[in-house]
Design a protein around this motif. Structure first.
Motif, PDB file in Angstrom:
ATOM      1  N   GLN A   3      71.314 -75.577  44.429  1.00 29.06           N
ATOM      2  CA  GLN A   3      71.061 -76.986  44.162  1.00 29.06           C
ATOM      3  C   GLN A   3      69.566 -77.245  44.283  1.00 29.06           C
ATOM      4  O   GLN A   3      68.930 -76.804  45.249  1.00 29.06           O
ATOM      5  N   ALA A  23      63.217 -79.126  46.409  1.00 25.64           N
ATOM      6  CA  ALA A  23      63.941 -78.572  47.549  1.00 25.64           C
ATOM      7  C   ALA A  23      65.172 -77.833  47.052  1.00 25.64           C
ATOM      8  O   ALA A  23      65.970 -78.375  46.282  1.00 25.64           O
ATOM      9  N   SER A  25      68.700 -75.541  47.882  1.00 22.81           N
ATOM     10  CA  SER A  25      69.731 -75.246  48.861  1.00 22.81           C
ATOM     11  C   SER A  25      70.815 -74.421  48.188  1.00 22.81           C
ATOM     12  O   SER A  25      70.905 -74.363  46.966  1.00 22.81           O
ATOM     13  N   GLY A  26      71.607 -73.767  49.005  1.00 22.74           N
ATOM     14  CA  GLY A  26      72.662 -72.920  48.458  1.00 22.74           C
ATOM     15  C   GLY A  26      72.315 -71.464  48.663  1.00 22.74           C
ATOM     16  O   GLY A  26      72.085 -71.037  49.781  1.00 22.74           O
ATOM     17  N   THR A  28      70.241 -67.822  48.514  1.00 20.13           N
ATOM     18  CA  THR A  28      68.946 -67.435  49.068  1.00 20.13           C
ATOM     19  C   THR A  28      67.823 -67.738  48.092  1.00 20.13           C
ATOM     20  O   THR A  28      67.808 -67.255  46.962  1.00 20.13           O
ATOM     21  N   LYS A  76      60.625 -72.694  53.817  1.00 19.82           N
ATOM     22  CA  LYS A  76      61.137 -74.062  53.696  1.00 19.82           C
ATOM     23  C   LYS A  76      62.021 -74.250  52.465  1.00 19.82           C
ATOM     24  O   LYS A  76      62.458 -75.368  52.189  1.00 19.82           O
ATOM     25  N   ASN A  77      62.244 -73.166  51.719  1.00 19.34           N
ATOM     26  CA  ASN A  77      63.059 -73.255  50.499  1.00 19.34           C
ATOM     27  C   ASN A  77      62.547 -74.345  49.559  1.00 19.34           C
ATOM     28  O   ASN A  77      63.338 -75.119  48.988  1.00 19.34           O
ATOM     29  N   THR A  78      61.252 -74.398  49.386  1.00 24.83           N
ATOM     30  CA  THR A  78      60.650 -75.470  48.608  1.00 24.83           C
ATOM     31  C   THR A  78      59.631 -74.930  47.619  1.00 24.83           C
ATOM     32  O   THR A  78      58.834 -74.050  47.949  1.00 24.83           O
TER      33      THR A  78
END
Length: 127
Positions: A3, A23, A25-26, A28, A76-78
């Motif tokens: 996402q 951002a 998510s989900g 890796t 930060k997955n960003t």
């Protein structure tokens, strides 16, 4: 599934700067090369920039080279897009996208090669 949620768009004057964020998510984050695309009014979606999964390799569209910088913070997955010296022709909806890193880097400018997309964020540059 991944996402992606973009933020940071807005209305600015020509010559000003904006930083977009995406951002994730989900799955890796480091499993994916990441890209930014944009779609201006009445235009096709076009490639802006891409960054490799580890952040060591980047590529840009000629129209933004020297003004935009793509980066990522894997902790930060960003994903980010720093946009400087904005021009009215940069007005568009900006999308971030994720592409499995197993794919060829040579195709990162091709929107059809991406697996997941965000909803987009509007950037408007007034003259």
């Amino acid at each position: 599934q991944v996402q992606l949620v973009e933020s940071g768009g807005g209305l600015v004057q020509a010559g000003e700067s904006l930083r977009l964020s995406c951002a994730a998510s989900g799955r890796t984050f480091t499993s994916y090369h990441m890209g930014w695309f944009r779609q201006g009014p009445g235009k096709e979606r076009e490639f802006v920039a891409a960054i490799s999964w580890y952040g060591t390799t980047t590529t840009y569209a000629d129209s933004v080279k020297g003004r935009f910088t793509i980066s990522r913070d894997n902790a930060k997955n960003t994903l980010y897009l720093q946009m400087n010296s904005l021009k009215p022709e940069d007005t568009a909806v900006y999308y971030c996208a994720a592409r499995r890193r197993a794919g060829s880097w040579s195709l990162v400018a091709t929107s059809g090669e991406y697996d997941y997309w965000g909803q987009g964020t509007q950037v408007t540059v007034s003259s």
